[in-house]
Design a protein around this motif. Structure first.
Motif, PDB file in Angstrom:
ATOM      1  N   ALA A  93       0.834  -1.205   0.000  1.00  0.00           N
ATOM      2  CA  ALA A  93       0.000   0.000   0.000  1.00  0.00           C
ATOM      3  C   ALA A  93       0.868   1.254   0.000  1.00  0.00           C
ATOM      4  CB  ALA A  93      -0.930  -0.013   1.204  1.00  0.00           C
ATOM      5  N   ARG A  94       1.925   1.251   0.800  1.00  0.00           N
ATOM      6  CA  ARG A  94       2.820   2.415   0.849  1.00  0.00           C
ATOM      7  C   ARG A  94       3.544   2.606  -0.491  1.00  0.00           C
ATOM      8  NH1 ARG A  94       4.287   5.190   5.563  1.00  0.00           N
ATOM      9  NH2 ARG A  94       6.191   5.609   4.412  1.00  0.00           N
ATOM     10  N   LEU A  95       3.998   1.506  -1.101  1.00  0.00           N
ATOM     11  CA  LEU A  95       4.643   1.607  -2.411  1.00  0.00           C
ATOM     12  C   LEU A  95       3.672   2.124  -3.470  1.00  0.00           C
ATOM     13  CD1 LEU A  95       6.814  -1.627  -2.433  1.00  0.00           C
ATOM     14  CD2 LEU A  95       7.643   0.736  -2.368  1.00  0.00           C
ATOM     15  N   ARG A  96       2.411   1.670  -3.400  1.00  0.00           N
ATOM     16  CA  ARG A  96       1.398   2.141  -4.343  1.00  0.00           C
ATOM     17  C   ARG A  96       1.182   3.641  -4.184  1.00  0.00           C
ATOM     18  NH1 ARG A  96      -3.309   0.085  -2.540  1.00  0.00           N
ATOM     19  NH2 ARG A  96      -2.530  -1.995  -2.926  1.00  0.00           N
ATOM     20  N   LEU A  97       1.079   4.124  -2.940  1.00  0.00           N
ATOM     21  CA  LEU A  97       0.904   5.558  -2.699  1.00  0.00           C
ATOM     22  C   LEU A  97       2.118   6.347  -3.192  1.00  0.00           C
ATOM     23  CD1 LEU A  97      -0.754   5.601   0.834  1.00  0.00           C
ATOM     24  CD2 LEU A  97      -1.818   6.151  -1.369  1.00  0.00           C
ATOM     25  N   ARG A  98       3.305   5.819  -2.967  1.00  0.00           N
ATOM     26  CA  ARG A  98       4.518   6.501  -3.430  1.00  0.00           C
ATOM     27  C   ARG A  98       4.544   6.574  -4.952  1.00  0.00           C
ATOM     28  NH1 ARG A  98      10.186   4.919  -4.252  1.00  0.00           N
ATOM     29  NH2 ARG A  98      11.423   6.779  -3.882  1.00  0.00           N
ATOM     30  N   LEU A 109       1.947   6.575  -6.953  1.00  0.00           N
ATOM     31  CA  LEU A 109       0.939   7.557  -7.376  1.00  0.00           C
ATOM     32  C   LEU A 109       1.444   8.983  -7.167  1.00  0.00           C
ATOM     33  CD1 LEU A 109      -2.339   5.857  -6.106  1.00  0.00           C
ATOM     34  CD2 LEU A 109      -1.589   6.151  -8.482  1.00  0.00           C
ATOM     35  N   ASP A 110       2.156   9.228  -6.062  1.00  0.00           N
ATOM     36  CA  ASP A 110       2.717  10.560  -5.822  1.00  0.00           C
ATOM     37  C   ASP A 110       3.747  10.912  -6.893  1.00  0.00           C
ATOM     38  OD1 ASP A 110       1.157  10.975  -3.597  1.00  0.00           O
ATOM     39  OD2 ASP A 110       2.722  10.398  -2.157  1.00  0.00           O
ATOM     40  N   LEU A 111       4.610   9.959  -7.248  1.00  0.00           N
ATOM     41  CA  LEU A 111       5.605  10.201  -8.298  1.00  0.00           C
ATOM     42  C   LEU A 111       4.931  10.442  -9.649  1.00  0.00           C
ATOM     43  CD1 LEU A 111       8.328   7.569  -7.333  1.00  0.00           C
ATOM     44  CD2 LEU A 111       8.474  10.056  -7.085  1.00  0.00           C
ATOM     45  N   TRP A 112       3.895   9.675  -9.918  1.00  0.00           N
ATOM     46  CA  TRP A 112       3.161   9.847 -11.167  1.00  0.00           C
ATOM     47  C   TRP A 112       2.515  11.233 -11.216  1.00  0.00           C
ATOM     48  CZ3 TRP A 112      -1.960   7.043 -12.658  1.00  0.00           C
ATOM     49  CH2 TRP A 112      -2.188   7.184 -14.034  1.00  0.00           C
ATOM     50  N   GLU A 113       1.936  11.657 -10.090  1.00  0.00           N
ATOM     51  CA  GLU A 113       1.323  12.983  -9.997  1.00  0.00           C
ATOM     52  C   GLU A 113       2.367  14.082 -10.221  1.00  0.00           C
ATOM     53  OE1 GLU A 113      -1.522  15.845  -9.643  1.00  0.00           O
ATOM     54  OE2 GLU A 113      -1.889  13.690  -9.646  1.00  0.00           O
ATOM     55  N   ALA A 114       3.554  13.949  -9.605  1.00  0.00           N
ATOM     56  CA  ALA A 114       4.611  14.943  -9.779  1.00  0.00           C
ATOM     57  C   ALA A 114       5.069  14.995 -11.233  1.00  0.00           C
ATOM     58  CB  ALA A 114       5.779  14.627  -8.859  1.00  0.00           C
ATOM     59  N   GLU A 115       5.199  13.827 -11.866  1.00  0.00           N
ATOM     60  CA  GLU A 115       5.620  13.798 -13.261  1.00  0.00           C
ATOM     61  C   GLU A 115       4.543  14.394 -14.161  1.00  0.00           C
ATOM     62  OE1 GLU A 115       7.197  10.552 -16.553  1.00  0.00           O
ATOM     63  OE2 GLU A 115       7.142  10.024 -14.426  1.00  0.00           O
ATOM     64  N   TRP A 116       3.289  14.120 -13.858  1.00  0.00           N
ATOM     65  CA  TRP A 116       2.195  14.674 -14.665  1.00  0.00           C
ATOM     66  C   TRP A 116       2.158  16.202 -14.551  1.00  0.00           C
ATOM     67  CZ3 TRP A 116      -0.360  13.764 -18.720  1.00  0.00           C
ATOM     68  CH2 TRP A 116      -1.529  14.474 -19.021  1.00  0.00           C
ATOM     69  N   ARG A 117       2.469  16.741 -13.374  1.00  0.00           N
ATOM     70  CA  ARG A 117       2.524  18.198 -13.209  1.00  0.00           C
ATOM     71  C   ARG A 117       3.575  18.817 -14.130  1.00  0.00           C
ATOM     72  NH1 ARG A 117       3.376  17.978  -7.628  1.00  0.00           N
ATOM     73  NH2 ARG A 117       1.605  16.825  -6.875  1.00  0.00           N
TER      74      ARG A 117
END
Length: 131
Positions: free
Chosen positions: A104-109, A111-119
């Protein structure tokens, strides 16, 4: 286990409704000396044919209080097997729980990286789509 002396005839004592050892013992008054030298009396399971003054073996804890005899034979084996099964289930449950938390923690991490890259990519992507 420590030695004790029957204070009453076992046949005069009331039979135990269900004997712990299953050997038809009765609960009778006994007297014993604790490890610290103090004398105690209490009721313990003794053989049904015991006479007043007979020596019997009772089990006490570290404070000299009467306790039931430790399990023997099949009962001890059963308790050991059940403890092993319980430990196995608890251990495997803990491993699964830790794995689920880590995932779960790896999945959240991720998603956070994906969000930062999408920005970073999104402004150029938008220009390409609208222009």
């Amino acid at each position: 286990p420590i030695p004790a002396v029957l204070v009453e005839n076992a046949r005069d004592a009331a039979p135990a409704p269900v004997s712990e050892s299953g050997d038809g013992g009765v609960w009778a008054a006994v007297r014993w000396t604790a490890p610290d030298g103090t004398r105690h009396t209490g009721r313990a399971e003794v053989p049904a044919d015991g006479e007043k003054g007979d020596k019997v073996t009772v089990h006490t804890d570290a404070n000299g209080r009467l306790v039931s005899a430790p399990p023997e034979g099949a009962e001890a084996g059963f308790q050991i097997a059940m403890a092993g099964i319980t430990v196995a289930f608890v251990t495997s449950g803990m491993v699964l729980l830790v794995g689920w938390i880590a995932r779960a923690r790896l999945r959240l991490r991720r998603l956070d990286l994906w969000e930062a890259e999408w920005r970073q990519v999104e402004p150029t992507w938008r220009r390409r789509m609208t222009g």
